[in-house]
Design a protein around this motif. Structure first.
Motif, PDB file in Angstrom:
ATOM      1  N   UNK A 196       0.800  -1.217   0.000  1.00  0.00           N
ATOM      2  CA  UNK A 196       0.000   0.000   0.000  1.00  0.00           C
ATOM      3  C   UNK A 196       0.834   1.268   0.000  1.00  0.00           C
ATOM      4  N   UNK A 197       2.151   1.141   0.154  1.00  0.00           N
ATOM      5  CA  UNK A 197       2.994   2.318   0.320  1.00  0.00           C
ATOM      6  C   UNK A 197       3.777   2.663  -0.938  1.00  0.00           C
ATOM      7  N   UNK A 198       3.438   2.041  -2.072  1.00  0.00           N
ATOM      8  CA  UNK A 198       4.109   2.324  -3.331  1.00  0.00           C
ATOM      9  C   UNK A 198       3.062   2.595  -4.414  1.00  0.00           C
ATOM     10  N   UNK A 199       3.095   3.784  -5.035  1.00  0.00           N
ATOM     11  CA  UNK A 199       2.198   4.074  -6.163  1.00  0.00           C
ATOM     12  C   UNK A 199       2.852   3.597  -7.463  1.00  0.00           C
ATOM     13  N   UNK A 200       2.651   2.340  -7.819  1.00  0.00           N
ATOM     14  CA  UNK A 200       3.376   1.712  -8.919  1.00  0.00           C
ATOM     15  C   UNK A 200       3.100   2.356 -10.271  1.00  0.00           C
ATOM     16  N   UNK A 201       4.125   2.299 -11.133  1.00  0.00           N
ATOM     17  CA  UNK A 201       3.978   2.646 -12.544  1.00  0.00           C
ATOM     18  C   UNK A 201       3.622   1.359 -13.293  1.00  0.00           C
ATOM     19  N   UNK A 202       2.506   1.356 -13.989  1.00  0.00           N
ATOM     20  CA  UNK A 202       2.124   0.177 -14.770  1.00  0.00           C
ATOM     21  C   UNK A 202       2.553   0.377 -16.221  1.00  0.00           C
ATOM     22  N   UNK A 203       3.186  -0.636 -16.816  1.00  0.00           N
ATOM     23  CA  UNK A 203       3.623  -0.563 -18.207  1.00  0.00           C
ATOM     24  C   UNK A 203       3.249  -1.842 -18.947  1.00  0.00           C
ATOM     25  N   UNK A 204       3.406  -1.805 -20.283  1.00  0.00           N
ATOM     26  CA  UNK A 204       3.237  -3.036 -21.060  1.00  0.00           C
ATOM     27  C   UNK A 204       4.586  -3.531 -21.580  1.00  0.00           C
ATOM     28  N   UNK A 205       5.674  -3.056 -20.955  1.00  0.00           N
ATOM     29  CA  UNK A 205       7.020  -3.502 -21.316  1.00  0.00           C
ATOM     30  C   UNK A 205       7.165  -4.978 -20.944  1.00  0.00           C
ATOM     31  N   UNK A 206       7.743  -5.764 -21.853  1.00  0.00           N
ATOM     32  CA  UNK A 206       7.919  -7.195 -21.591  1.00  0.00           C
ATOM     33  C   UNK A 206       8.898  -7.406 -20.441  1.00  0.00           C
ATOM     34  N   UNK A 207       8.395  -7.932 -19.343  1.00  0.00           N
ATOM     35  CA  UNK A 207       9.185  -8.215 -18.147  1.00  0.00           C
ATOM     36  C   UNK A 207       9.005  -9.683 -17.790  1.00  0.00           C
ATOM     37  N   UNK A 230       4.983  -8.402 -11.757  1.00  0.00           N
ATOM     38  CA  UNK A 230       4.172  -8.623 -12.951  1.00  0.00           C
ATOM     39  C   UNK A 230       2.843  -9.246 -12.549  1.00  0.00           C
ATOM     40  N   UNK A 231       1.859  -9.064 -13.398  1.00  0.00           N
ATOM     41  CA  UNK A 231       0.564  -9.729 -13.240  1.00  0.00           C
ATOM     42  C   UNK A 231       0.572 -10.886 -14.217  1.00  0.00           C
ATOM     43  N   UNK A 232       0.347 -12.091 -13.722  1.00  0.00           N
ATOM     44  CA  UNK A 232       0.453 -13.254 -14.592  1.00  0.00           C
ATOM     45  C   UNK A 232      -0.420 -14.395 -14.117  1.00  0.00           C
ATOM     46  N   UNK A 233      -0.887 -15.182 -15.050  1.00  0.00           N
ATOM     47  CA  UNK A 233      -1.574 -16.433 -14.728  1.00  0.00           C
ATOM     48  C   UNK A 233      -0.683 -17.636 -15.015  1.00  0.00           C
ATOM     49  N   UNK A 234       0.393 -17.393 -15.759  1.00  0.00           N
ATOM     50  CA  UNK A 234       1.251 -18.486 -16.198  1.00  0.00           C
ATOM     51  C   UNK A 234       2.639 -18.445 -15.592  1.00  0.00           C
ATOM     52  N   UNK A 235       3.003 -17.323 -14.939  1.00  0.00           N
ATOM     53  CA  UNK A 235       4.358 -17.151 -14.439  1.00  0.00           C
ATOM     54  C   UNK A 235       5.214 -16.337 -15.385  1.00  0.00           C
ATOM     55  N   UNK A 236       4.705 -16.089 -16.600  1.00  0.00           N
ATOM     56  CA  UNK A 236       5.429 -15.297 -17.589  1.00  0.00           C
ATOM     57  C   UNK A 236       4.723 -13.996 -17.894  1.00  0.00           C
ATOM     58  N   UNK A 237       5.280 -13.234 -18.831  1.00  0.00           N
ATOM     59  CA  UNK A 237       4.779 -11.908 -19.174  1.00  0.00           C
ATOM     60  C   UNK A 237       3.399 -11.976 -19.816  1.00  0.00           C
ATOM     61  N   UNK A 238       2.484 -11.102 -19.370  1.00  0.00           N
ATOM     62  CA  UNK A 238       1.142 -11.042 -19.935  1.00  0.00           C
ATOM     63  C   UNK A 238       0.724  -9.603 -20.272  1.00  0.00           C
ATOM     64  N   UNK A 239       1.699  -8.698 -20.346  1.00  0.00           N
ATOM     65  CA  UNK A 239       1.375  -7.333 -20.737  1.00  0.00           C
ATOM     66  C   UNK A 239       1.116  -6.380 -19.591  1.00  0.00           C
ATOM     67  N   UNK A 240       1.260  -6.852 -18.350  1.00  0.00           N
ATOM     68  CA  UNK A 240       1.047  -6.011 -17.180  1.00  0.00           C
ATOM     69  C   UNK A 240       2.275  -6.087 -16.274  1.00  0.00           C
ATOM     70  N   UNK A 241       3.053  -5.011 -16.287  1.00  0.00           N
ATOM     71  CA  UNK A 241       4.267  -4.952 -15.476  1.00  0.00           C
ATOM     72  C   UNK A 241       4.200  -3.742 -14.566  1.00  0.00           C
ATOM     73  N   UNK A 242       4.862  -3.824 -13.418  1.00  0.00           N
ATOM     74  CA  UNK A 242       4.774  -2.756 -12.424  1.00  0.00           C
ATOM     75  C   UNK A 242       6.171  -2.372 -11.932  1.00  0.00           C
ATOM     76  N   UNK A 243       6.409  -1.060 -11.881  1.00  0.00           N
ATOM     77  CA  UNK A 243       7.708  -0.542 -11.469  1.00  0.00           C
ATOM     78  C   UNK A 243       7.542   0.436 -10.312  1.00  0.00           C
ATOM     79  N   UNK A 244       8.546   0.471  -9.433  1.00  0.00           N
ATOM     80  CA  UNK A 244       8.566   1.383  -8.286  1.00  0.00           C
ATOM     81  C   UNK A 244       9.099   2.735  -8.756  1.00  0.00           C
ATOM     82  N   UNK A 245       8.363   3.826  -8.559  1.00  0.00           N
ATOM     83  CA  UNK A 245       8.852   5.143  -8.986  1.00  0.00           C
ATOM     84  C   UNK A 245      10.154   5.521  -8.282  1.00  0.00           C
TER      85      UNK A 245
END
Length: 469
Positions: A196-207, A230-245
């Motif tokens: 709750x203490x990080x306002x993440x940057x969401x990207x579609x960069x392959x991570x 990352x947000x994933x159902x498979x353990x791999x990249x699905x187009x939703x990545x999150x970075x700490x500002x």
């Protein structure tokens, strides 16, 4: 002859148009080569080793138990242990150099529990690193290697980050060092179940696994974030990545350098998001603010006079548009600072003054009581029982009644259950079966009514409507 010239002219016109459009389209895509050449030398590969007796800590953080399965941190690339289960476990991740004298920034989960940490530079040198400090809440760790005149990244803590802008990630996915991927910013200020203490940057960069801890760069070659989840159902990249500002990250770095740990401001309330129904029940024109579901005992909020049912609208002059805004703003507030907080209580705006405390360790917050919703009377098809003093003490309740039976009616429709503790209805406290039925009998019809209950130790609000039927 005229016809031939006309055909030739049209052909040349079409050809020039195609070339112009192709050139324009090609020119609309950025060239990342220069920023990658300038930044890559400061991006490092991080490998860890953990003895067999602690292997489980390396491969699976306890943090996972609090997350939905679809949210997975990418740990790097764990190598399978030997058949005898005595082989040390290894993991790979990424990081980047933030100072010429050897400070390296990465994710906490990359190095958590490691017995040995090796930083591999682009010139193939491998140096053992020591941990200066780590912060589980922001998932950041600061390392130090013994070297000088190292290449460093350009950090921008004041960057304007907008959805749609190009960004680049550099890291070691699956162990492939210095891999570059590009995409756009999808959103900013994302709040995740993990923190709750990080306002993440969401990207579609392959991570992918191994990118963890690597930099996220803008087109000026400046690091604006640290790839973390990352947000994933498979353990791999699905187009939703999150970075700490980086403003969050560099504040953590400063504190880790100075004292080896991170302190954050603490208010001491449990909050829930406002939706349309709750907003209507509290006479708000639209959902806004953070609804206080519970005030923790002996907290700064309790001392300042906060109550369950308060809606926090502004904190220190900053508007609270959504409940997820509050933890980050409070966390960045200096401990000991006196802050003015604008609230809405029973339809009336008030201002409370609170002295911000220091956020306790997670372990000290685990045992704090948590909340859920509330209930009603015969008009709701619900019967309740008055609590004894011993029952209140046992369930850590200052006031309330317990639901003994749920029959056909609005109570069942909103999900009330036997054993739920109802503490407030329509912003009025209930402390006996008689007061409960009295409040319910006077409730208006065709209006959203807020009610607070405690279920399994968790408090919160729900809403319902009574009709004339």
């Amino acid at each position: 002859m005229r016809t031939v010239l006309t055909v030739r002219f049209l052909w040349l016109f079409v050809l020039s148009t195609v070339i112009t459009l192709t050139t324009a389209r090609a020119g609309s895509y950025p060239d990342f080569t220069e920023l990658v050449e300038n930044t890559s030398p400061a991006v490092v590969n991080i490998s860890t080793r953990q003895e067999p007796k602690r292997r489980q800590q390396l491969q699976f953080r306890e943090f996972h138990q609090d997350l939905p399965d679809i949210f997975r941190d990418f740990f790097g690339k764990p190598f399978p242990p030997g058949k005898d289960n005595k082989t040390p476990a290894h993991s790979l991740g990424s990081g980047f150099i933030v100072s010429q004298d050897g400070y390296v920034l990465t994710n906490n989960h990359v190095i958590s529990g490691a017995d040995e940490i090796i930083v591999r530079l682009r010139d193939r040198r491998e140096l053992e690193a020591k941990v200066i400090g780590a912060d589980e809440r922001s998932d950041l760790a600061l390392l130090k290697i013994e070297a000088s005149d190292l290449p460093v990244v350009k950090v921008n803590t004041q960057a304007v980050i907008k959805p749609g802008q190009w960004v680049v990630a550099i890291g070691s996915p699956f162990g492939f060092e210095a891999s570059v991927t590009a995409g756009i910013v999808s959103a900013t200020g994302r709040n995740l179940p993990s923190e709750n203490y990080v306002p993440f940057i969401q990207t579609d960069v392959a991570i992918n696994p191994g990118n963890s801890g690597g930099p996220l760069l803008n087109l000026d070659g400046e690091v604006i974030g640290i790839n973390s989840q990352i947000y994933t159902r498979s353990g791999g990249f699905m187009g939703l990545s999150f970075a700490i500002p980086m403003d969050v990250a560099m504040d953590v770095v400063k504190q880790l350098k100075e004292k080896g740990y991170v302190s954050r401001g603490w208010l001491g309330v449990m909050i829930q998001a406002m939706n349309k129904e709750l907003a209507e029940s509290f006479d708000l024109e639209k959902p806004m603010g953070a609804l206080v579901a519970e005030v923790l005992e002996d907290s700064p909020a309790e001392k300042a006079g906060f109550e369950s049912g308060d809606i926090i609208l502004q904190f220190g002059g900053q508007e609270i548009k959504e409940s997820s805004d509050l933890p980050y703003i409070v966390g960045r507030t200096p401990v000991g600072k006196q802050v003015e907080v604008d609230i809405l209580r029973k339809g009336e705006k008030q201002t409370l003054s609170v002295m911000i405390g220091e956020l306790p360790d997670k372990r000290h917050l685990v045992d704090s009581k948590q909340s859920t919703p509330k209930a009603l009377s015969n008009r709701l098809g619900v019967t309740v029982k008055t609590l004894t003093a011993d029952e209140k003490e046992q369930h850590d309740l200052a006031h309330g009644v317990v639901v003994s039976k749920v029959l056909e009616g609005p109570g069942r429709d909103v999900g009330l259950r036997s054993g739920d503790f109802i503490t407030d209805i329509y912003n009025e406290k209930v402390d006996s079966a008689e007061s409960f039925y009295d409040v319910v009998d006077k409730l208006p019809t065709n209006k959203s009514i807020p009610m607070r209950l405690v279920r399994h130790g968790k408090p919160g609000y729900i809403t319902f409507k009574l009709t004339d039927n």
